[in-house]
Scaffold this active site. Structure first.
Site, PDB file in Angstrom:
ATOM      1  N   CYS A 157       0.810  -1.226   0.000  1.00 25.23           N
ATOM      2  CA  CYS A 157       0.000   0.000   0.000  1.00 25.23           C
ATOM      3  C   CYS A 157       0.844   1.277   0.000  1.00 25.23           C
ATOM      4  O   CYS A 157       0.506   2.254  -0.668  1.00 25.23           O
ATOM      5  CB  CYS A 157      -0.971  -0.012   1.177  1.00 25.23           C
ATOM      6  SG  CYS A 157      -0.270  -0.693   2.679  1.00 25.23           S
ATOM      7  N   HIS A 250      -2.169   6.529   4.307  1.00 20.55           N
ATOM      8  CA  HIS A 250      -0.740   6.532   4.607  1.00 20.55           C
ATOM      9  C   HIS A 250      -0.114   7.840   4.110  1.00 20.55           C
ATOM     10  O   HIS A 250      -0.240   8.197   2.930  1.00 20.55           O
ATOM     11  CB  HIS A 250      -0.038   5.373   3.894  1.00 20.55           C
ATOM     12  CG  HIS A 250      -0.407   4.008   4.402  1.00 20.55           C
ATOM     13  ND1 HIS A 250      -1.132   3.794   5.556  1.00 20.55           N
ATOM     14  CD2 HIS A 250      -0.122   2.769   3.904  1.00 20.55           C
ATOM     15  CE1 HIS A 250      -1.272   2.484   5.753  1.00 20.55           C
ATOM     16  NE2 HIS A 250      -0.681   1.846   4.761  1.00 20.55           N
TER      17      HIS A 250
HETATM   18  P1  NAP Z   1      -6.938  -9.160   7.450  1.00 23.91           P
HETATM   19  O1  NAP Z   1      -7.892  -8.079   7.814  1.00 23.91           O
HETATM   20  O2  NAP Z   1      -6.199  -9.825   8.537  1.00 23.91           O
HETATM   21  O3  NAP Z   1      -7.738 -10.283   6.583  1.00 23.91           O
HETATM   22  C1  NAP Z   1      -7.133 -11.492   6.231  1.00 23.91           C
HETATM   23  C2  NAP Z   1      -8.102 -12.392   5.502  1.00 23.91           C
HETATM   24  O4  NAP Z   1      -7.429 -13.661   5.276  1.00 23.91           O
HETATM   25  C3  NAP Z   1      -9.382 -12.726   6.281  1.00 23.91           C
HETATM   26  O5  NAP Z   1     -10.471 -12.762   5.416  1.00 23.91           O
HETATM   27  C4  NAP Z   1      -9.111 -14.121   6.836  1.00 23.91           C
HETATM   28  O6  NAP Z   1     -10.298 -14.902   7.025  1.00 23.91           O
HETATM   29  C5  NAP Z   1      -8.300 -14.716   5.689  1.00 23.91           C
HETATM   30  N1  NAP Z   1      -7.545 -15.883   6.185  1.00 23.91           N
HETATM   31  C6  NAP Z   1      -6.735 -15.962   7.254  1.00 23.91           C
HETATM   32  N2  NAP Z   1      -6.286 -17.226   7.413  1.00 23.91           N
HETATM   33  C7  NAP Z   1      -6.834 -17.968   6.424  1.00 23.91           C
HETATM   34  C8  NAP Z   1      -6.768 -19.344   6.038  1.00 23.91           C
HETATM   35  N3  NAP Z   1      -6.047 -20.234   6.727  1.00 23.91           N
HETATM   36  N4  NAP Z   1      -7.467 -19.726   4.946  1.00 23.91           N
HETATM   37  C9  NAP Z   1      -8.193 -18.853   4.238  1.00 23.91           C
HETATM   38  N5  NAP Z   1      -8.327 -17.538   4.557  1.00 23.91           N
HETATM   39  C10 NAP Z   1      -7.640 -17.103   5.632  1.00 23.91           C
HETATM   40  O7  NAP Z   1      -5.822  -8.621   6.449  1.00 23.91           O
HETATM   41  P2  NAP Z   1      -5.923  -7.351   5.421  1.00 23.91           P
HETATM   42  O8  NAP Z   1      -5.409  -6.119   6.044  1.00 23.91           O
HETATM   43  O9  NAP Z   1      -7.274  -7.358   4.794  1.00 23.91           O
HETATM   44  O10 NAP Z   1      -4.816  -7.745   4.352  1.00 23.91           O
HETATM   45  C11 NAP Z   1      -5.028  -8.787   3.420  1.00 23.91           C
HETATM   46  C12 NAP Z   1      -3.814  -8.866   2.507  1.00 23.91           C
HETATM   47  O11 NAP Z   1      -3.659  -7.642   1.798  1.00 23.91           O
HETATM   48  C13 NAP Z   1      -2.510  -9.082   3.291  1.00 23.91           C
HETATM   49  O12 NAP Z   1      -1.686  -9.917   2.557  1.00 23.91           O
HETATM   50  C14 NAP Z   1      -1.933  -7.669   3.400  1.00 23.91           C
HETATM   51  O13 NAP Z   1      -0.547  -7.655   3.538  1.00 23.91           O
HETATM   52  C15 NAP Z   1      -2.382  -7.050   2.079  1.00 23.91           C
HETATM   53  N6  NAP Z   1      -2.581  -5.596   2.070  1.00 23.91           N
HETATM   54  C16 NAP Z   1      -3.281  -4.972   3.053  1.00 23.91           C
HETATM   55  C17 NAP Z   1      -3.497  -3.593   2.983  1.00 23.91           C
HETATM   56  C18 NAP Z   1      -4.260  -2.837   4.046  1.00 23.91           C
HETATM   57  O14 NAP Z   1      -4.277  -1.595   3.987  1.00 23.91           O
HETATM   58  N7  NAP Z   1      -4.901  -3.503   5.004  1.00 23.91           N
HETATM   59  C19 NAP Z   1      -3.025  -2.883   1.898  1.00 23.91           C
HETATM   60  C20 NAP Z   1      -2.322  -3.548   0.901  1.00 23.91           C
HETATM   61  C21 NAP Z   1      -2.124  -4.906   0.989  1.00 23.91           C
HETATM   62  P3  NAP Z   1     -10.949 -15.117   8.507  1.00 23.91           P
HETATM   63  O15 NAP Z   1     -11.700 -13.842   8.806  1.00 23.91           O
HETATM   64  O16 NAP Z   1     -11.836 -16.260   8.295  1.00 23.91           O
HETATM   65  O17 NAP Z   1      -9.821 -15.364   9.450  1.00 23.91           O
END
Ligand code: NAP
Length: 358
Positions: A157, A250
């Site tokens: 991001c 950010h």
């Molecule tokens: P998050 O809120 O922690 O969400 C993670 C997701 O992954 C949830 O839907 C979770 O499902 C799922 N998950 C976890 N363990 C799993 C498993 N064993 N099998 C299948 N699904 C599983 O994370 P996020 O912030 O949305 O980020 C998601 C990705 O995007 C990450 O790789 C992060 O680095 C990237 N990212 C994030 C941002 C940001 O601003 N947040 C920006 C750019 C990139 P459950 O709810 O069922 O656990």
């Protein structure tokens, strides 16, 4: 296109059926929100971990965004991330601890996945996309050996905001060195990433793995496509990353050393006239103007400027000459929109416009 997509396209006029992996997370929820009433795509599948699967999305998701959960998505049954989903195109907001294997499995099974996770970003045959910057890198997909399946990635991001601001400077003046210090929002740490007690009244001067991403990803994105591979850009980048008590957006303080020696007004002109393929193609999620420059010395600010053009534009300000480098300025971008779900959707729109979703 598989049989299910064909049938679903018939049901929903000419929309493409898509699924969201990691639909319950921070990025996943933003996908669900942004894809509501999208002109090209219709969410027909939502998937997350086995802990969440088996019940309707609306009953499981802990919705954190303003407004209600889109009705159609709320009714969908949450599934596990197994490659038996009834669509051919997937947006992934999966946690990096599981994204690598799951996305590979889907690609091998013939699905096209646009991912937000770090795992595949440096695979030599996987495009790392910012549609305004490196639309031509989509051609890397032809090198992939997943069969009809493909993997395309969104950068980190913070990388996205920074590179959007750097690209016009690189093209016009040559870019030699970059120093970046980020102030990153809480939502960037994921849905349950930070305890309130650790971030309230505090700044955390470390985000695991983040500095490395900011120092390496721009080199691939700003690199040249050459005979089916990327020749990385030759720029020295140093980054420091901080978590600050802001919900979304950010802010990054950036210093640049340029090859040519332009005036301040030349940088501003470059930024405010910058446009890329998404603008030329008038893609639905493309901001009319990707970069906004603010002359007020105390702008941009997360609360005031993160939502410009629905969070898809980047705000720049505080441009001054620098005693160490040539110039310094601040850049602000919305981390879950331009920096994640919105950027991935724009990439999918570009793929459709370029004929990759036939
Ligand atoms: P998050 O809120 O922690 O969400 C993670 C997701 O992954 C949830 O839907 C979770 O499902 C799922 N998950 C976890 N363990 C799993 C498993 N064993 N099998 C299948 N699904 C599983 O994370 P996020 O912030 O949305 O980020 C998601 C990705 O995007 C990450 O790789 C992060 O680095 C990237 N990212 C994030 C941002 C940001 O601003 N947040 C920006 C750019 C990139 P459950 O709810 O069922 O656990």
């Amino acid at each position: 296109m598989n049989e299910w997509t064909r049938r679903l396209m018939n049901r929903h006029a000419d929309k493409i059926a898509v699924g969201v992996l990691g639909a319950t997370g921070s990025v996943g929820q933003k996908f669900i929100q942004l894809l509501q009433n999208h002109p090209y795509f219709e969410v027909t599948e939502v998937a997350a971990s086995p802990r969440s699967a088996g019940r309707p999305y609306g009953q499981v998701v802990q919705w954190t965004l303003p407004g209600n959960i889109p009705k159609e998505a709320a009714r969908l049954k949450l599934k596990e991330c197994q490659p038996d989903l009834q669509c051919a195109f997937l947006f992934s907001g999966l946690d990096a601890s599981v994204a690598g294997t799951i996305e590979t499995d889907f690609a091998r099974a013939g699905y096209t996945v646009v991912s937000n996770a770090k795992n595949h970003r440096f695979d030599a045959d996987v495009p790392l996309m910012i549609p305004e910057v490196n639309a031509d890198h989509l051609q890397l997909m032809h090198q992939q050996s997943y069969g009809t399946g493909k993997i395309i990635t969104n950068p980190n991001c913070s990388t996205i905001g920074m590179v959007l601001a750097l690209k016009p400077l690189m093209d016009a003046f040559g870019l030699q060195q970059v120093n970046a210090v980020t102030m990153q929002a809480i939502s960037g740490a994921g849905f349950s990433g930070l305890a309130a007690a650790s971030i309230t009244d505090n700044v955390i001067p470390y985000i695991k793995g983040e500095e490395e991403k900011l120092e390496t990803e721009p080199l691939k994105i700003l690199g040249q496509l050459n005979g089916g591979k990327i020749d990385e850009a030759s720029i020295n980048i140093s980054a420091r990353c901080n978590r600050v008590p802001v919900i979304d957006g950010h802010l990054e303080s950036i210093q640049v050393a340029l090859q040519n020696k332009p005036q301040k007004k030349d940088l501003i002109e470059c930024w405010t006239t910058f446009a890329g393929e998404p603008q030329r193609l008038k893609l639905p999620s493309a901001p009319l103007q990707p970069l906004y420059y603010f002359a007020e010395p105390h702008y941009p600010q997360p609360r005031l400027h993160r939502d410009i053009e629905q969070g898809m534009a980047v705000a720049i300000g505080g441009l001054r000459t620098c005693n160490l480098f040539d110039f310094k300025f601040n850049v602000l971008s919305h981390n879950t929109v331009r920096g994640a779900a919105g950027g991935a959707i724009l990439c999918a729109e570009l793929m459709k416009a370029k004929g990759y979703l036939q």
